[in-house]
Design a protein around this motif. Structure first.
Motif, PDB file in Angstrom:
ATOM      1  N   THR A  21       0.827  -1.209   0.000  1.00 40.96           N
ATOM      2  CA  THR A  21       0.000   0.000   0.000  1.00 40.96           C
ATOM      3  C   THR A  21       0.858   1.254   0.000  1.00 40.96           C
ATOM      4  O   THR A  21       0.471   2.277  -0.575  1.00 40.96           O
ATOM      5  CB  THR A  21      -0.969   0.011   1.200  1.00 40.96           C
ATOM      6  OG1 THR A  21      -0.230  -0.105   2.418  1.00 40.96           O
ATOM      7  CG2 THR A  21      -1.997  -1.108   1.084  1.00 40.96           C
ATOM      8  N   ASN A  22       2.044   1.211   0.613  1.00 41.58           N
ATOM      9  CA  ASN A  22       2.945   2.357   0.553  1.00 41.58           C
ATOM     10  C   ASN A  22       3.366   2.635  -0.891  1.00 41.58           C
ATOM     11  O   ASN A  22       3.354   3.781  -1.348  1.00 41.58           O
ATOM     12  CB  ASN A  22       4.191   2.109   1.410  1.00 41.58           C
ATOM     13  CG  ASN A  22       4.086   2.712   2.797  1.00 41.58           C
ATOM     14  OD1 ASN A  22       2.990   2.803   3.355  1.00 41.58           O
ATOM     15  ND2 ASN A  22       5.203   3.105   3.359  1.00 41.58           N
ATOM     16  N   SER A  69      -2.150   2.619   4.086  1.00 40.74           N
ATOM     17  CA  SER A  69      -1.175   3.705   4.041  1.00 40.74           C
ATOM     18  C   SER A  69      -1.919   5.008   3.840  1.00 40.74           C
ATOM     19  O   SER A  69      -2.950   5.046   3.164  1.00 40.74           O
ATOM     20  CB  SER A  69      -0.180   3.508   2.895  1.00 40.74           C
ATOM     21  OG  SER A  69       0.567   2.316   3.041  1.00 40.74           O
ATOM     22  N   GLY A 139       2.747   3.640   6.346  1.00 42.68           N
ATOM     23  CA  GLY A 139       2.113   2.347   6.140  1.00 42.68           C
ATOM     24  C   GLY A 139       1.919   1.632   7.462  1.00 42.68           C
ATOM     25  O   GLY A 139       2.822   1.623   8.310  1.00 42.68           O
TER      26      GLY A 139
END
Length: 257
Positions: A21-22, A69, A139
């Protein structure tokens, strides 16, 4: 998280699966300059390459936990002040979990523990512009409804394992982001001479193993020490049994858990 909740308080993108997700949010911000609001959040049901501090992987069963994130633009902070972001983010998460279970603490620099077990990991990636922060992407992997862990991680735990209950992950996510947002607004708007020491005190009071003597390890081996303080730049200060003060930057010392 296949259905987005109505009236979620922050811009939210929900993914079935992503590598990180970062990474996804970073690419999204790069592709939409000046169009991504602060606290825009990407969450995923499953991550194929979720990562934590020291390059560790993060085990999370599909659809059971919070993997998300969010982005901030803390241009009011100099690079040397970036540790205070870590403090307010970890405090926001800790205080949300305090409402659900007792025994939550922050393991320096920003892991979240329940007693002697890890319930949450945080990875903050900062971009600089000159001597100031330009963009920060945080994150978070938070164990919520997972019942069994299969990796070789030594001490994972989830809210479900602690209490036996299932939790609404979006409700918990909204609470976490709201608490972080409240801290962040105060960090940006209140007198830093008064507010930032207050954050440092709250963080110190929340530290994992903040009292007593415990085992640590550094490049010279294992030793017993007690926590003295965490300095404003994030430096961890310990006093060993010979009354020597030991100062550590991130990755220079580890708890023996």
């Amino acid at each position: 998280m296949t259905v987005l909740p109505e009236n979620f308080p922050y811009p939210l993108m929900a993914l079935a699966k992503t590598d990180s997700t970062n990474r996804y949010l970073n690419d999204w911000c790069n592709g939409h300059p000046d169009a991504v609001e602060e606290l825009t959040t990407v969450c995923a049901e499953y991550q194929t390459a979720g990562k934590g501090q020291r390059g560790n992987s993060w085990e999370a069963a599909d659809g059971k936990n919070l993997l998300f994130s969010f982005v901030l633009y803390p241009a009011f902070l100099e690079a040397g002040q970036q540790f205070i972001l870590s403090q307010v983010i970890s405090l926001g998460i800790k205080e949300a979990l305090d409402n659900l279970v007792e025994g939550i603490s922050i393991k320096w620099p920003n892991d979240i523990y329940w007693r002697e077990k890890k319930i949450c990991g945080i990875l903050i990636e900062n971009d600089l512009q000159g001597r100031y922060l330009n963009r920060s992407i945080a994150g978070v992997g938070l164990n919520v409804n997972q019942e069994v862990f299969h990796s070789d991680a030594p001490n994972p735990v989830s809210l479900k394992q602690i209490t036996g209950q299932d939790y609404d992950r979006y409700e918990l996510l909204a609470d976490i982001l709201t608490r972080i947002h409240d801290y962040y607004v105060r960090l940006r708007t209140e007198n830093p001479v008064r507010f930032r020491p207050n954050i440092s005190v709250r963080y110190a009071e929340a530290l994992f193993r903040r009292d007593g003597w415990h085992l640590y390890t550094d490049s010279h081996g294992t030793f017993r020490a007690r926590i003295v303080c965490v300095e404003s730049d994030g430096r961890f200060v310990l006093e060993d049994e010979e009354k020597n003060l030991r100062h550590y930057l991130f990755k220079e010392v580890q708890y023996v858990v």
